[in-house]
Scaffold this active site. Structure first.
Site, PDB file in Angstrom:
ATOM      1  CG  MET A 195      -1.910  -1.163   1.166  1.00 36.79           C
ATOM      2  SD  MET A 195      -3.437  -0.824   2.040  1.00 36.79           S
ATOM      3  CE  MET A 195      -2.814  -0.565   3.673  1.00 36.79           C
ATOM      4  CG  LEU A 222       7.128   1.439  -0.982  1.00 38.37           C
ATOM      5  CD1 LEU A 222       7.856   1.136  -2.287  1.00 38.37           C
ATOM      6  CD2 LEU A 222       6.217   0.281  -0.594  1.00 38.37           C
ATOM      7  CG  HIS A 223       8.688   0.292   5.808  1.00 36.75           C
ATOM      8  ND1 HIS A 223       8.927  -1.064   5.852  1.00 36.75           N
ATOM      9  CD2 HIS A 223       7.354   0.440   6.055  1.00 36.75           C
ATOM     10  CE1 HIS A 223       7.805  -1.695   6.156  1.00 36.75           C
ATOM     11  NE2 HIS A 223       6.826  -0.811   6.271  1.00 36.75           N
ATOM     12  N   GLY A 274      11.217  -2.805   5.207  1.00 37.62           N
ATOM     13  CA  GLY A 274      10.455  -4.067   5.280  1.00 37.62           C
ATOM     14  C   GLY A 274       9.953  -4.439   3.900  1.00 37.62           C
ATOM     15  CG  HIS A 275       6.960  -2.051   2.015  1.00 31.59           C
ATOM     16  ND1 HIS A 275       6.879  -0.875   2.722  1.00 31.59           N
ATOM     17  CD2 HIS A 275       5.745  -2.655   2.146  1.00 31.59           C
ATOM     18  CE1 HIS A 275       5.674  -0.759   3.257  1.00 31.59           C
ATOM     19  NE2 HIS A 275       4.964  -1.822   2.927  1.00 31.59           N
ATOM     20  CG  ASP A 323       0.731  -7.061   7.924  1.00 29.30           C
ATOM     21  OD1 ASP A 323       0.073  -6.330   8.663  1.00 29.30           O
ATOM     22  OD2 ASP A 323       1.714  -6.650   7.263  1.00 29.30           O
ATOM     23  CB  SER A 348       4.445  -0.254  10.543  1.00 27.82           C
ATOM     24  OG  SER A 348       3.158   0.189  10.186  1.00 27.82           O
ATOM     25  CB  SER A 349       3.128   2.551   5.988  1.00 28.73           C
ATOM     26  OG  SER A 349       3.676   1.616   5.109  1.00 28.73           O
ATOM     27  NE  ARG A 350      -1.773   0.688   9.947  1.00 26.83           N
ATOM     28  CZ  ARG A 350      -2.937   1.056   9.454  1.00 26.83           C
ATOM     29  NH1 ARG A 350      -3.460   2.187   9.819  1.00 26.83           N
ATOM     30  NH2 ARG A 350      -3.589   0.278   8.607  1.00 26.83           N
TER      31      ARG A 350
HETATM   32  P1  AMP Z   1       1.547  -2.880   3.511  1.00 21.38           P
HETATM   33  O1  AMP Z   1       2.095  -1.915   2.509  1.00 21.38           O
HETATM   34  O2  AMP Z   1       1.680  -2.437   4.918  1.00 21.38           O
HETATM   35  O3  AMP Z   1       0.184  -3.382   3.151  1.00 21.38           O
HETATM   36  O4  AMP Z   1       2.502  -4.151   3.423  1.00 21.38           O
HETATM   37  C1  AMP Z   1       2.805  -4.784   2.223  1.00 21.38           C
HETATM   38  C2  AMP Z   1       3.575  -6.026   2.496  1.00 21.38           C
HETATM   39  O5  AMP Z   1       4.770  -5.704   3.207  1.00 21.38           O
HETATM   40  C3  AMP Z   1       2.809  -7.034   3.380  1.00 21.38           C
HETATM   41  O6  AMP Z   1       3.070  -8.339   2.913  1.00 21.38           O
HETATM   42  C4  AMP Z   1       3.403  -6.795   4.738  1.00 21.38           C
HETATM   43  O7  AMP Z   1       3.326  -7.910   5.592  1.00 21.38           O
HETATM   44  C5  AMP Z   1       4.853  -6.495   4.379  1.00 21.38           C
HETATM   45  N1  AMP Z   1       5.514  -5.756   5.449  1.00 21.38           N
HETATM   46  C6  AMP Z   1       5.047  -4.649   6.087  1.00 21.38           C
HETATM   47  N2  AMP Z   1       5.913  -4.287   7.056  1.00 21.38           N
HETATM   48  C7  AMP Z   1       6.929  -5.181   7.036  1.00 21.38           C
HETATM   49  C8  AMP Z   1       8.128  -5.349   7.807  1.00 21.38           C
HETATM   50  N3  AMP Z   1       8.435  -4.537   8.807  1.00 21.38           N
HETATM   51  N4  AMP Z   1       8.935  -6.380   7.502  1.00 21.38           N
HETATM   52  C9  AMP Z   1       8.624  -7.231   6.483  1.00 21.38           C
HETATM   53  N5  AMP Z   1       7.514  -7.132   5.736  1.00 21.38           N
HETATM   54  C10 AMP Z   1       6.676  -6.124   6.005  1.00 21.38           C
END
Ligand code: AMP
Length: 280
Positions: free
Chosen positions: A30, A33-34, A36-37, A151, A188-190
């Site tokens: 979504m 990005l960081h 993790g993504h 998640d 987290s994006s949050r």
């Molecule tokens: P989001 O953009 O938050 O919907 O996340 C997109 C994908 O990135 C999902 O599969 C999340 O589980 C993964 N994701 C989010 N945060 C992390 C993180 N800190 N480490 C690894 N994967 C992550």
């Protein structure tokens, strides 16, 4: 990196790659990005010929309109972060592209999985996730799908979605470990919306998951859970849940005879954070 907004153009481009026998890896996001993504992008690019990342803030998975309105959007920054990676295609569809007029909302039989934890606190959330992921998979037709452990319940939901739709035969699902800040807070994006004072204590969630992991063998679980919850409340969190459940189906567990995962969801300063950790 090719940036596309139209599903039709993406389908045509991917037809070409699929015809050539190229293996496509897919990372749905979504945005905001960081690292993790980025770790998902790296996993995909190491194991596939073509990596596709999507950025789409999916309105149908937000049960809270305020949360949707404030979800961070920073597409230029995201593109700069993706450019130096091995992401080949970035798909940024509009809402109309994903939900065109006449779009027929499907209902997915997710069973018990969508009735607990995130499903309970965010009614309709996982149906929304399935709606968008199902459509993205139909467009992208990946050989492999990369999701974060961050998640974990969503990972299980998508695993079920793949089975329900028969896509599990053609798509392998990979879970990438959670990337953390130095103090343990899950990226987290949050997080960028956390007030500095709240950011300083947000890693208490991780510390309580550590506490559960360190004491899970001693039990009893209800006591460990109550202690972790109390500590989070003491530092200022409103806690939705702290629990110790079975890996794979999130059913209640009473002892360490099966693999267990600790789950926490808690809000501080209006920002709701979730995290989890495998415990044994
Ligand atoms: P989001 O953009 O938050 O919907 O996340 C997109 C994908 O990135 C999902 O599969 C999340 O589980 C993964 N994701 C989010 N945060 C992390 C993180 N800190 N480490 C690894 N994967 C992550």
């Amino acid at each position: 990196m090719v940036i596309l907004k139209k599903a039709k153009t993406l389908i045509t481009l991917l037809n070409h790659h699929i015809k050539e026998g190229k293996k496509i890896g897919f990372v749905p996001t979504m945005g905001a990005l960081h690292q993790g993504h980025i770790s998902l992008i790296i996993s995909s690019s190491l194991n596939n010929d073509i990596t596709v990342c999507s950025i789409f803030v999916n309105p149908s998975q937000f049960n809270n309109p305020e949360d949707y309105k404030h979800y961070p959007q920073q597409i230029d920054k995201d593109i700069s972060l993706l450019e130096p990676t091995n992401c080949d295609i970035l798909f940024i569809p509009s809402i109309e592209e994903m939900y065109p007029p006449g779009y027929c909302k499907k209902i997915y039989e997710l069973g018990d999985l969508e009735k607990k934890f995130e499903g309970l606190y965010r009614p309709g959330h996982f149906q929304g996730v399935c709606q968008v992921v199902d459509q993205l998979l139909a467009i992208i037709r990946p050989a492999a799908l990369y999701l974060g452990q961050k998640d974990y319940q969503q990972f299980l939901v998508i695993q079920k979605l793949l089975k329900l739709t028969g896509r599990s035969k053609s798509i392998s699902l990979a879970m990438v470990p959670t990337k953390r800040e130095e103090d343990g807070l899950a990226m987290s994006s949050r997080n960028m919306r956390l007030h500095p004072g709240h950011r300083a204590i947000a890693a208490e969630i991780w510390r309580q998951l550590e506490y559960l992991k360190n004491h899970v063998k001693d039990g009893p679980f209800p006591q460990l859970i109550a202690k972790a919850r109390l500590r989070l409340e003491e530092v200022g969190f409103q806690v939705d849940y702290v629990d110790i459940v079975r890996v794979g189906d999130l059913q209640q567990a009473l002892d360490v005879s099966t693999p267990l995962v600790g789950l926490i969801a808690a809000t501080i300063g209006g920002i709701r954070l979730i995290d989890n950790r495998f415990l044994n």
